[in-house]
Motif scaffolding. Structure first.
Motif, mmCIF file in Angstrom:
data_model
loop_
_atom_site.group_PDB
_atom_site.id
_atom_site.type_symbol
_atom_site.label_atom_id
_atom_site.label_comp_id
_atom_site.label_asym_id
_atom_site.label_seq_id
_atom_site.Cartn_x
_atom_site.Cartn_y
_atom_site.Cartn_z
ATOM 1 N N ALA A 156 -5.503 1.159 8.197
ATOM 2 C CA ALA A 156 -5.071 -0.057 7.288
ATOM 3 C C ALA A 156 -3.750 0.377 6.509
ATOM 4 N N LEU A 157 -3.974 1.536 5.797
ATOM 5 C CA LEU A 157 -3.037 2.046 5.029
ATOM 6 C C LEU A 157 -1.852 2.483 5.607
ATOM 7 N N VAL A 158 -1.900 3.172 6.787
ATOM 8 C CA VAL A 158 -0.856 3.607 7.424
ATOM 9 C C VAL A 158 0.129 2.358 8.013
ATOM 10 N N ARG A 159 -0.434 1.287 8.482
ATOM 11 C CA ARG A 159 -0.163 0.254 9.053
ATOM 12 C C ARG A 159 0.711 -0.598 7.976
ATOM 13 N N THR A 160 -0.013 -0.849 6.905
ATOM 14 C CA THR A 160 0.500 -1.529 5.864
ATOM 15 C C THR A 160 1.696 -0.904 5.074
ATOM 16 N N VAL A 161 1.794 0.356 4.990
ATOM 17 C CA VAL A 161 3.060 0.941 4.319
ATOM 18 C C VAL A 161 3.967 1.069 5.338
ATOM 19 N N SER A 162 3.892 1.058 6.635
ATOM 20 C CA SER A 162 4.919 1.193 7.591
ATOM 21 C C SER A 162 5.240 -0.429 7.836
ATOM 22 N N ALA A 163 4.559 -1.255 7.817
ATOM 23 C CA ALA A 163 4.984 -2.671 7.786
ATOM 24 C C ALA A 163 5.920 -3.049 6.597
ATOM 25 N N PHE A 164 5.283 -2.786 5.608
ATOM 26 C CA PHE A 164 5.935 -3.446 4.155
ATOM 27 C C PHE A 164 7.010 -2.252 3.609
ATOM 28 N N THR A 165 7.426 -1.155 4.452
ATOM 29 C CA THR A 165 8.758 -0.365 4.029
ATOM 30 C C THR A 165 9.925 -1.031 4.942
ATOM 31 N N LEU B 285 5.538 -11.347 10.696
ATOM 32 C CA LEU B 285 6.257 -10.274 9.711
ATOM 33 C C LEU B 285 7.656 -9.692 10.401
ATOM 34 N N LEU B 286 7.389 -9.294 11.593
ATOM 35 C CA LEU B 286 8.243 -8.431 12.579
ATOM 36 C C LEU B 286 9.485 -9.375 12.621
ATOM 37 N N LYS B 287 9.394 -10.593 12.997
ATOM 38 C CA LYS B 287 10.474 -11.679 13.038
ATOM 39 C C LYS B 287 11.012 -11.850 11.763
ATOM 40 N N LEU B 288 11.054 -11.468 10.704
ATOM 41 C CA LEU B 288 11.727 -11.479 9.431
ATOM 42 C C LEU B 288 12.513 -10.316 8.961
ATOM 43 N N THR B 289 12.198 -9.154 9.865
ATOM 44 C CA THR B 289 12.899 -8.149 9.580
ATOM 45 C C THR B 289 14.173 -8.087 10.040
ATOM 46 N N CYS B 290 15.050 -7.032 9.403
ATOM 47 C CA CYS B 290 16.642 -6.893 9.652
ATOM 48 C C CYS B 290 16.839 -5.473 9.225
ATOM 49 N N GLN C 173 9.416 2.475 12.006
ATOM 50 C CA GLN C 173 8.167 1.817 11.625
ATOM 51 C C GLN C 173 7.220 0.969 12.547
ATOM 52 N N GLU C 174 8.226 0.471 13.545
ATOM 53 C CA GLU C 174 7.312 -0.295 14.689
ATOM 54 C C GLU C 174 6.785 0.703 15.624
ATOM 55 N N VAL C 175 7.332 2.000 15.655
ATOM 56 C CA VAL C 175 6.591 2.691 16.613
ATOM 57 C C VAL C 175 5.357 3.396 16.026
ATOM 58 N N VAL C 176 5.125 3.589 14.655
ATOM 59 C CA VAL C 176 4.113 3.907 13.909
ATOM 60 C C VAL C 176 3.034 2.889 14.106
#
Length: 311
Positions: free
Chosen positions: A156-165, A184-189, A195-198
């Protein structure tokens, strides 16, 4: 307009179900009922396992922790869903969304690990019955559960850090019931490849790794069952695994559909329906599956109800 689209997002607006406001109250009551059944069912399972000595076995020890995890898993998302329905939308700060994503991933990962451990427990019980008490000891069960929580935390930690960076910009509207990865991925730019690979690698590590343990365990179980000469013996042995196999099929089936598929062309409505199923319906169904298809649990329930009647 270009400057507006580059504005960084600091909060998220959940707008799921707002396109049909007349459905707000019926859906609110439905999900509230499901949530209450989830709490009562899983709490009831925990109490039965604690009170009845016949259920003081490794399998039911793992099942009690699965019930605890299901309560937490459901409680992370369903109250938020109820708030969205009641208020016709809800605003979440960036920090609160990240916390919800972490807890949701944490308890979801633990569910995966516990279901895999329960499959291994059934494998040892069916294929190595004489060694069961020496392999699946109380200490081993405690280590298994502790390992599931530690692995769930780091996943959860790695996925959360990756998603919210990731950089979120433009609209902050999430057409969803809680802060999950697909919306969340639909809001990225910007460049989000790393991050998506991780995120995908850790999804592959958790879901398929647990599925491999489950599939290999059941492969050996099926081989052992086929070697039993009598039809009644085969049916009795398989019945000990039927509840777990049903729960595994429902849980991993929806997770695979949600996370390990090609998301191109998929609608938010389809994702939303699947997310509602695995966050609200499955935690409610688990105690029903294990109680309705399990003779020992039904006997423990009858004993408990008879004690209440005569007390």
């Amino acid at each position: 307009m270009a400057e507006k689209n580059l504005t960084l997002v600091t909060e998220f607006l959940l707008i799921a179900f707002t396109e049909c406001p007349e459905w707000g109250l019926p859906l609110f009551l439905l999900f509230l009922l499901i949530y209450l059944i989830t709490l009562l069912g899983n709490l009831g399972m925990i109490i039965l396992i604690h009170m009845d000595r016949r259920l003081h076995t490794p399998m039911y020890f793992l099942l009690s922790h699965l019930s605890i995890t299901d309560i937490c898993y459901s409680s992370v998302t369903v109250p938020q869903m109820l708030a969205v329905l009641f208020k016709h939308g809800a605003v979440l700060s960036y920090t609160r969304c990240a916390a919800q994503f972490f807890l949701f991933t944490f308890f979801g990962s633990i569910d995966c690990y516990l279901l895999a451990l329960m499959a291994y427990d059934r494998y040892v019980a069916v294929c190595q019955p004489l060694l069961y008490v020496t392999i699946i000891t109380k200490k081993a069960c405690l280590c298994f559960v502790a390992g599931a929580f530690v692995a769930g935390f780091f996943s959860a930690l790695v996925r959360t850090v990756s998603a919210f960076t990731l950089s979120f910009c433009g609209t902050n509207e999430i057409d969803f019931v809680f802060c999950d990865l697909p919306p969340l991925l639909k809001l990225t730019c910007g460049d989000t490849y790393t991050q998506e690979v991780v995120i995908i690698v850790f999804a592959i590590f958790v879901i398929p790794a647990c599925m491999v343990v489950i599939l290999v365990s059941y492969l050996f179980i099926i081989i052992a069952i086929l070697k039993i000469p009598s039809t009644g013996g085969r049916a009795k042995t398989f019945s000990t695994c039927a509840s777990h196999l049903t729960a595994v099929s429902l849980f991993f089936g929806t997770l695979i559909f949600m996370y390990l598929r090609d998301n191109s062309g998929q609608s938010s409505e389809e994702d939303r329906v699947v997310s509602v199923f695995y966050t609200t319906v499955i935690p409610m169904l688990n105690p029903l599956i294990y109680s309705l298809r399990n003779k020992e649990v039904k006997e423990a329930l009858r004993k408990f109800l008879s004690q209440l009647k005569w007390s």
